[in-house]
Design a protein around this motif. Structure first.
Motif, PDB file in Angstrom:
ATOM      1  N   THR A  85       0.822  -1.221   0.000  1.00  0.00           N
ATOM      2  CA  THR A  85       0.000   0.000   0.000  1.00  0.00           C
ATOM      3  C   THR A  85       0.849   1.261   0.000  1.00  0.00           C
ATOM      4  O   THR A  85       0.356   2.328  -0.343  1.00  0.00           O
ATOM      5  N   LYS A  86       2.102   1.168   0.379  1.00  0.00           N
ATOM      6  CA  LYS A  86       2.977   2.339   0.444  1.00  0.00           C
ATOM      7  C   LYS A  86       3.727   2.591  -0.870  1.00  0.00           C
ATOM      8  O   LYS A  86       4.517   3.515  -0.967  1.00  0.00           O
ATOM      9  N   ARG A  87       3.473   1.781  -1.860  1.00  0.00           N
ATOM     10  CA  ARG A  87       4.158   1.937  -3.141  1.00  0.00           C
ATOM     11  C   ARG A  87       3.590   3.133  -3.897  1.00  0.00           C
ATOM     12  O   ARG A  87       2.390   3.254  -4.087  1.00  0.00           O
ATOM     13  N   THR A  88       4.499   3.956  -4.348  1.00  0.00           N
ATOM     14  CA  THR A  88       4.107   5.163  -5.075  1.00  0.00           C
ATOM     15  C   THR A  88       3.779   4.812  -6.529  1.00  0.00           C
ATOM     16  O   THR A  88       4.042   3.698  -6.994  1.00  0.00           O
ATOM     17  N   LEU A  89       3.255   5.793  -7.227  1.00  0.00           N
ATOM     18  CA  LEU A  89       2.966   5.590  -8.647  1.00  0.00           C
ATOM     19  C   LEU A  89       4.254   5.241  -9.389  1.00  0.00           C
ATOM     20  O   LEU A  89       4.255   4.364 -10.252  1.00  0.00           O
ATOM     21  N   TRP A  90       5.362   5.903  -9.059  1.00  0.00           N
ATOM     22  CA  TRP A  90       6.632   5.634  -9.737  1.00  0.00           C
ATOM     23  C   TRP A  90       7.085   4.193  -9.516  1.00  0.00           C
ATOM     24  O   TRP A  90       7.537   3.522 -10.450  1.00  0.00           O
ATOM     25  N   ILE A  91       6.953   3.673  -8.299  1.00  0.00           N
ATOM     26  CA  ILE A  91       7.331   2.282  -8.023  1.00  0.00           C
ATOM     27  C   ILE A  91       6.401   1.341  -8.786  1.00  0.00           C
ATOM     28  O   ILE A  91       6.842   0.336  -9.349  1.00  0.00           O
ATOM     29  N   ARG A  92       5.124   1.674  -8.866  1.00  0.00           N
ATOM     30  CA  ARG A  92       4.174   0.852  -9.617  1.00  0.00           C
ATOM     31  C   ARG A  92       4.487   0.875 -11.116  1.00  0.00           C
ATOM     32  O   ARG A  92       4.352  -0.131 -11.803  1.00  0.00           O
ATOM     33  N   ILE A  93       4.930   2.011 -11.619  1.00  0.00           N
ATOM     34  CA  ILE A  93       5.332   2.091 -13.024  1.00  0.00           C
ATOM     35  C   ILE A  93       6.569   1.222 -13.265  1.00  0.00           C
ATOM     36  O   ILE A  93       6.652   0.496 -14.264  1.00  0.00           O
ATOM     37  N   GLN A  94       7.549   1.276 -12.338  1.00  0.00           N
ATOM     38  CA  GLN A  94       8.734   0.416 -12.451  1.00  0.00           C
ATOM     39  C   GLN A  94       8.331  -1.059 -12.437  1.00  0.00           C
ATOM     40  O   GLN A  94       8.869  -1.871 -13.206  1.00  0.00           O
ATOM     41  N   HIS A  95       7.387  -1.403 -11.559  1.00  0.00           N
ATOM     42  CA  HIS A  95       6.887  -2.773 -11.467  1.00  0.00           C
ATOM     43  C   HIS A  95       6.289  -3.194 -12.809  1.00  0.00           C
ATOM     44  O   HIS A  95       6.615  -4.256 -13.348  1.00  0.00           O
ATOM     45  N   GLY A  96       5.430  -2.362 -13.351  1.00  0.00           N
ATOM     46  CA  GLY A  96       4.783  -2.675 -14.624  1.00  0.00           C
ATOM     47  C   GLY A  96       5.773  -2.792 -15.762  1.00  0.00           C
ATOM     48  O   GLY A  96       5.707  -3.725 -16.570  1.00  0.00           O
ATOM     49  N   LEU A  97       6.724  -1.855 -15.843  1.00  0.00           N
ATOM     50  CA  LEU A  97       7.718  -1.887 -16.919  1.00  0.00           C
ATOM     51  C   LEU A  97       8.624  -3.113 -16.812  1.00  0.00           C
ATOM     52  O   LEU A  97       8.923  -3.761 -17.814  1.00  0.00           O
ATOM     53  N   GLY A  98       9.054  -3.431 -15.604  1.00  0.00           N
ATOM     54  CA  GLY A  98       9.912  -4.604 -15.404  1.00  0.00           C
ATOM     55  C   GLY A  98       9.209  -5.891 -15.787  1.00  0.00           C
ATOM     56  O   GLY A  98       9.774  -6.748 -16.476  1.00  0.00           O
ATOM     57  N   PHE A  99       7.972  -6.023 -15.355  1.00  0.00           N
ATOM     58  CA  PHE A  99       7.208  -7.216 -15.688  1.00  0.00           C
ATOM     59  C   PHE A  99       6.991  -7.310 -17.196  1.00  0.00           C
ATOM     60  O   PHE A  99       7.192  -8.369 -17.804  1.00  0.00           O
ATOM     61  N   GLU A 100       6.583  -6.216 -17.809  1.00  0.00           N
ATOM     62  CA  GLU A 100       6.279  -6.239 -19.240  1.00  0.00           C
ATOM     63  C   GLU A 100       7.520  -6.460 -20.103  1.00  0.00           C
ATOM     64  O   GLU A 100       7.442  -7.115 -21.136  1.00  0.00           O
ATOM     65  N   PHE A 101       8.664  -5.951 -19.691  1.00  0.00           N
ATOM     66  CA  PHE A 101       9.890  -6.217 -20.434  1.00  0.00           C
ATOM     67  C   PHE A 101      10.196  -7.718 -20.429  1.00  0.00           C
ATOM     68  O   PHE A 101      10.542  -8.295 -21.457  1.00  0.00           O
ATOM     69  N   TRP A 142      -3.064  -1.960  -8.184  1.00  0.00           N
ATOM     70  CA  TRP A 142      -3.394  -0.879  -7.261  1.00  0.00           C
ATOM     71  C   TRP A 142      -4.769  -1.127  -6.633  1.00  0.00           C
ATOM     72  O   TRP A 142      -4.941  -1.029  -5.421  1.00  0.00           O
ATOM     73  N   ILE A 143      -5.746  -1.482  -7.449  1.00  0.00           N
ATOM     74  CA  ILE A 143      -7.087  -1.768  -6.936  1.00  0.00           C
ATOM     75  C   ILE A 143      -7.050  -2.977  -6.003  1.00  0.00           C
ATOM     76  O   ILE A 143      -7.659  -2.970  -4.927  1.00  0.00           O
ATOM     77  N   TYR A 144      -6.333  -4.021  -6.398  1.00  0.00           N
ATOM     78  CA  TYR A 144      -6.217  -5.216  -5.564  1.00  0.00           C
ATOM     79  C   TYR A 144      -5.574  -4.875  -4.216  1.00  0.00           C
ATOM     80  O   TYR A 144      -6.076  -5.268  -3.162  1.00  0.00           O
ATOM     81  N   ASP A 145      -4.456  -4.147  -4.258  1.00  0.00           N
ATOM     82  CA  ASP A 145      -3.737  -3.818  -3.023  1.00  0.00           C
ATOM     83  C   ASP A 145      -4.594  -2.982  -2.073  1.00  0.00           C
ATOM     84  O   ASP A 145      -4.632  -3.236  -0.863  1.00  0.00           O
ATOM     85  N   LEU A 146      -5.283  -1.984  -2.604  1.00  0.00           N
ATOM     86  CA  LEU A 146      -6.120  -1.131  -1.759  1.00  0.00           C
ATOM     87  C   LEU A 146      -7.316  -1.908  -1.208  1.00  0.00           C
ATOM     88  O   LEU A 146      -7.668  -1.762  -0.024  1.00  0.00           O
ATOM     89  N   SER A 147      -7.932  -2.745  -2.039  1.00  0.00           N
ATOM     90  CA  SER A 147      -9.060  -3.563  -1.577  1.00  0.00           C
ATOM     91  C   SER A 147      -8.616  -4.543  -0.509  1.00  0.00           C
ATOM     92  O   SER A 147      -9.272  -4.705   0.523  1.00  0.00           O
TER      93      SER A 147
END
Length: 160
Positions: A85-101, A142-147
């Motif tokens: 829940t403490k992950r910022t948008l930037w960390i979430r973007i890094q997560h998404g980019l790393g996974f997608e690469f 993000w929705i999963y983590d917040l829920s």
């Protein structure tokens, strides 16, 4: 209702912020089920291929993505800590980019083989899928983590 049951049943006993093995499996399956449906519809529309062919490709890529998702998220949680829940948008973007690469590297040969298309066509399709999944992964997680956090916190208040 099913989501609440799953979070109550699968949460880690030691630390509710940590996802248990069972919850990680549930998370990956839910992510892939929704993505499979959406991606098949989009792929049929874009490529003009029949539903059976695109569903087969989507299922194969989904299985690949579930394995990669499971491994990648364990590594990512070790690097960035369990409190998602403490992950910022930037960390979430890094997560998404790393996974997608990683998915781009693993999925490219599968797409070329199944679709029998040239390099450039598959590259464009794969980049399109990567953009879709980048946006989808950020929103879904993000929705999963917040829920999940809300359910765990409510459960903690009730049991006190």
């Amino acid at each position: 209702m099913l989501f609440i049951f799953i979070c109550k049943t699968f949460r880690s006993r030691e630390n509710p912020q940590n996802m248990s093995f069972k919850e990680r499996v549930f998370h990956a399956l839910l992510f892939e089920a929704i993505a499979l449906f959406l991606l098949t519809l989009i792929a049929v529309f874009i490529t003009g291929n029949d539903v059976a062919k695109m569903s087969g490709l989507a299922i194969m890529l989904s299985l690949l993505a579930m394995v990669w998702n499971f491994i990648f998220n364990i590594i990512f949680d070790k690097l960035y800590g369990p409190d998602r829940t403490k992950r910022t948008l930037w960390i979430r973007i890094q997560h998404g980019l790393g996974f997608e690469f990683g998915m781009l590297v693993f999925s490219f040969p599968i797409m070329m083989w199944m679709l029998q298309l040239d390099f450039l066509s598959v590259l464009l399709l794969d980049i399109g899928a990567m953009v879709f999944f980048l946006l989808y992964a950020i929103a879904f997680n993000w929705i999963y983590d917040l829920s999940r956090a809300q359910i765990v916190n409510n459960r903690a208040r009730i049991t006190r």
